[in-house]
Design an enzyme around this catalytic site. Structure first.
Site: not given
Length: 319
Positions: A11, A13, A81-82, A151-154, A129-130, A244, A156-157
């Site tokens: 991917r 990212s 996990k994906d 959501r979004g990449n690191v 889950r979190r 997931c 963004t978060r």
């Protein structure tokens, strides 16, 4: 003449590129061949919907698997996990390397820990889950928090915290480690507080089943303990018939007596996203020597969790 480069599908990212780069170096060492990264855009990368709504399982994986089956790449690296729990026809997970830190972490304003967050703190996460476990923890510890789906990449978060839009975000330690940003963590969450996603922190290296030479070469990167642990965790997830994006946490760890590994403990949790109901159980048994034994460990715990009402908690999807 130099051998043809192996093509690694990844991917785009920053995180995927970082973990694929690390695997590429390792594969190059065991095969003696250069490895080139082939960037592939997946539906999960382009869709702006919340993961729980687009189905969660497999949205980051399908395009990579199609590229493998079409012969456009030789192997692919996934965050384990994906990966959907069902085995894909024609493909094989040739290696599960040593797992990174499986824990979840908090990145909060003013270097705060989870327990120091202000009353009414807004905590961002993309995972039901979190949310389930954070809300349950807050309820039992007299905290008032609001979990906000993001959501979004690191970048963004963490940006939501830096801009003051959120008080904190919860992310996977492994991802921050791989992109070199672990120093931004303000709190490492104990797995007693938040159990990680099944397979969190582990990678899966996948290739076509008929490429025996590559399967054998990649197998040198396999860590049998990590593979047994994630197999048990994913077996639990599959037996709960959850994807997931479901509010399921699981972690298998090894219990050692001194230097001697004696047993494997598997813990599982499932809960409503508001944290009002959690089913949390664990089981301990001999370290699984076979794939079947690891699967059985997960199935047994799932059966106990279902008997305690877990099925009724998974119908919920994060809105």
């Amino acid at each position: 003449m130099t051998e043809k480069a192996l093509r690694l599908g990844t991917r785009r990212s920053k995180l995927a590129m970082a973990q694929s780069g690390q695997v590429a170096d390792a594969v190059s060492q065991v095969t003696g061949r250069p490895v080139e990264l082939v960037e592939i855009t997946t539906y999960g990368d382009t869709s702006r919907e919340h993961l729980a709504q687009i189905g969660g399982t497999g949205v980051f994986v399908a395009a990579l698997r199609e590229a493998l089956l079409r012969g456009e790449v030789d192997f692919a690296v996934h965050s384990l996990k994906d990966l959907p729990t069902a085995q894909h026809e024609g493909l094989v997970v040739a290696a599960v390397p040593v797992r990174e830190d499986p824990r979840d972490v908090v990145v909060a304003r003013d270097a705060r820990k989870l327990t120091d967050l202000p009353r009414g703190a807004r905590i961002g996460t993309g995972a039901p889950r979190r949310m389930a476990q954070l809300n349950a923890y807050a309820r039992t510890h007299g905290m008032e928090i609001e979990t906000v789906p993001i959501r979004g990449n690191v970048d963004t978060r963490i940006g939501y915290v830096r801009s003051g839009e959120l008080d904190a975000v919860v992310l996977a330690a492994a991802g921050l480690n791989r992109v070199g940003r672990i120093d931004e963590v303000t709190d490492f969450l104990s797995v007693d507080t938040v159990l990680p996603a099944p397979g969190q922190g582990a990678l899966a290296i996948e290739c076509t089943a008929d490429n025996a030479e590559l399967v054998a070469a990649l197998a040198e990167l396999d860590d049998p303990f990590t593979r047994a642990a994630v197999t048990a965790e994913r077996s639990l997830l599959a037996a709960l018939e959850a994807g997931c994006s479901a509010p399921v946490g699981a972690l298998a760890d090894l219990l050692a007596d001194g230097q001697i590994v004696k047993e494997m403990r598997l813990r599982g949790v499932v809960g409503t996203t508001d944290g009002s109901t959690l089913v949390q159980l664990s089981t301990t048994g001999p370290v699984p020597e076979t794939h079947e034994a690891a699967l059985a460990l997960g199935r047994e715990l799932a059966t106990e969790m279902l008997a305690q009402g877990a099925a009724g908690l998974m119908g919920e999807r994060a809105q």
